[in-house]
Design an enzyme around this catalytic site. Structure first.
Site, PDB file in Angstrom:
ATOM      1  N   SER A  83      50.300  87.289 -26.890  1.00  0.00           N
ATOM      2  CA  SER A  83      50.457  87.622 -25.483  1.00  0.00           C
ATOM      3  C   SER A  83      51.944  87.626 -25.105  1.00  0.00           C
ATOM      4  O   SER A  83      52.713  88.394 -25.673  1.00  0.00           O
ATOM      5  CB  SER A  83      49.633  86.643 -24.631  1.00  0.00           C
ATOM      6  OG  SER A  83      49.520  87.073 -23.302  1.00  0.00           O
ATOM      7  N   ASP A 161      40.220  92.754 -24.396  1.00  0.00           N
ATOM      8  CA  ASP A 161      41.572  92.327 -24.067  1.00  0.00           C
ATOM      9  C   ASP A 161      41.863  92.623 -22.602  1.00  0.00           C
ATOM     10  O   ASP A 161      41.097  93.317 -21.911  1.00  0.00           O
ATOM     11  CB  ASP A 161      42.588  93.053 -24.959  1.00  0.00           C
ATOM     12  CG  ASP A 161      43.714  92.148 -25.419  1.00  0.00           C
ATOM     13  OD1 ASP A 161      44.115  91.279 -24.619  1.00  0.00           O
ATOM     14  OD2 ASP A 161      44.178  92.294 -26.550  1.00  0.00           O
ATOM     15  N   HIS A 193      40.979  88.144 -24.828  1.00  0.00           N
ATOM     16  CA  HIS A 193      42.393  87.788 -24.956  1.00  0.00           C
ATOM     17  C   HIS A 193      42.592  86.317 -25.322  1.00  0.00           C
ATOM     18  O   HIS A 193      43.516  85.990 -26.069  1.00  0.00           O
ATOM     19  CB  HIS A 193      43.102  88.090 -23.626  1.00  0.00           C
ATOM     20  CG  HIS A 193      44.593  87.987 -23.688  1.00  0.00           C
ATOM     21  ND1 HIS A 193      45.375  88.933 -24.306  1.00  0.00           N
ATOM     22  CD2 HIS A 193      45.449  87.044 -23.210  1.00  0.00           C
ATOM     23  CE1 HIS A 193      46.655  88.590 -24.205  1.00  0.00           C
ATOM     24  NE2 HIS A 193      46.731  87.446 -23.542  1.00  0.00           N
TER      25      HIS A 193
END
Length: 219
Positions: A83, A161, A193
Site C-alpha cells: 500500500s 483491492d 487490500h
C-alpha cells in the site's frame, strides 16, 4: 555465508502503522532464509511529505551499511512494501535523488516488490499527505520517474483491492515494460487490500508464493 535481505515498508495510507505490527511478515520470510528489515517512519499529517520517504531512505542506507553485522548481504537487498509502503519503496528506487542524498544509487537495490502500491499520487486524495501543489505530487509519484535501468519490479494487486489500485498497478507495470524494465504483474484472487497482507503467513498463500518466486529469480 551472508543471506539475502528483504527490506519491507509497511502501509497505512502514510498516516498509520508501525513495524511492531509485522512480526508475522518478518518471521515468514526469515524461515525462507532472508534477513528481514522492517522500519517505521514518521506519519502524516503531523509529518507531511517528504518525511516518510526521507525516513525510508535513511533506514535503507543504514541497512546497506550495517546489515552485514546481522548476517545479511548488502549486495542482495530487495525492497518491498504494501500500500503506502509499496509507494515508498517504488519511489526510493525510481527517484534516485533520495538515494543520492545518502551516497547511494539505484544499483544498491536488487529488486522492488510493490504490493497494492500507489504509484501515482497526483489525484486529489494525495493532497492530505503530499500537499496541494500538483508539481510536488507529481514529483512524489513513482510512475513519473520510470526509466530504463531500474531494478526488476514485482507488482501485485488483489481481487477486492481499493478502487483505483488495480488500474494503477496495470498502468505502472505497462510504463515499466515500455521502459524495458523487467516487471511482473500478479493478480491475487480471493483477497482484499488488508487480507492480502494478513494472509501472507498462511501455508499456500498466493501472495507469498509470488514473492518467493520473484525473490528466487533474483538469486
Amino acid at each position: 555465508m551472508r543471506r539475502p535481505v528483504l527490506f519491507f515498508v509497511h502501509g497505512g495510507a502514510w498516516v498509520r502503522g508501525d513495524r511492531k505490527q509485522y512480526p508475522f511478515f518478518g518471521s515468514r520470510f526469515a524461515r525462507e532464509g532472508y534477513v528481514v528489515v522492517v522500519p517505521s517512519y514518521r506519519l502524516a499529517p503531523k509529518h507531511p511529505h517528504p518525511a516518510q520517504i526521507e525516513d525510508v531512505a535513511d533506514a535503507f542506507a543504514w541497512t546497506v551499511r550495517h546489515i552485514a553485522e546481522y548476517g545479511g548481504d548488502p549486495a542482495r537487498i530487495v525492497v518491498a512494501g504494501h500500500s503506502a509502503g509499496g509507494h515508498l519503496v517504488a519511489l526510493l528506487a525510481a527517484n534516485e535523488k533520495w538515494l543520492r542524498g545518502r551516497g547511494l544509487t539505484t544499483a544498491a537495490i536488487r529488486g522492488v516488490i510493490s504490493m497494492s502500491g500507489v504509484p501515482d499520487v497526483t489525484g486529489e486524495a494525495g493532497a492530505r499527505v503530499f500537499g496541494n501543489d500538483p508539481a510536488v505530487r507529481r514529483e512524489a509519484s513513482p510512475l513519473f520517474h520510470v526509466r530504463a535501468g531500474l531494478p526488476p519490479f514485482l507488482i501485485t494487486y488483489c481481487q477486492w483491492d481499493y478502487l483505483t489500485l488495480p488500474q494503477q498497478a496495470r498502468r505502472f507495470h505497462a510504463a515499466l515494460r515500455q521502459a524495458d524494465v523487467p516487471a511482473e504483474l500478479v493478480f491475487v484472487a480471493g483477497e482484499n487490500h488488508i487480507s492480502e497482507m494478513t494472509s501472507i503467513a498462511r501455508p499456500g498463500d498466493a501472495t507469498a508464493a509470488a514473492l518467493l518466486r520473484f525473490l528466487g529469480g533474483l538469486e
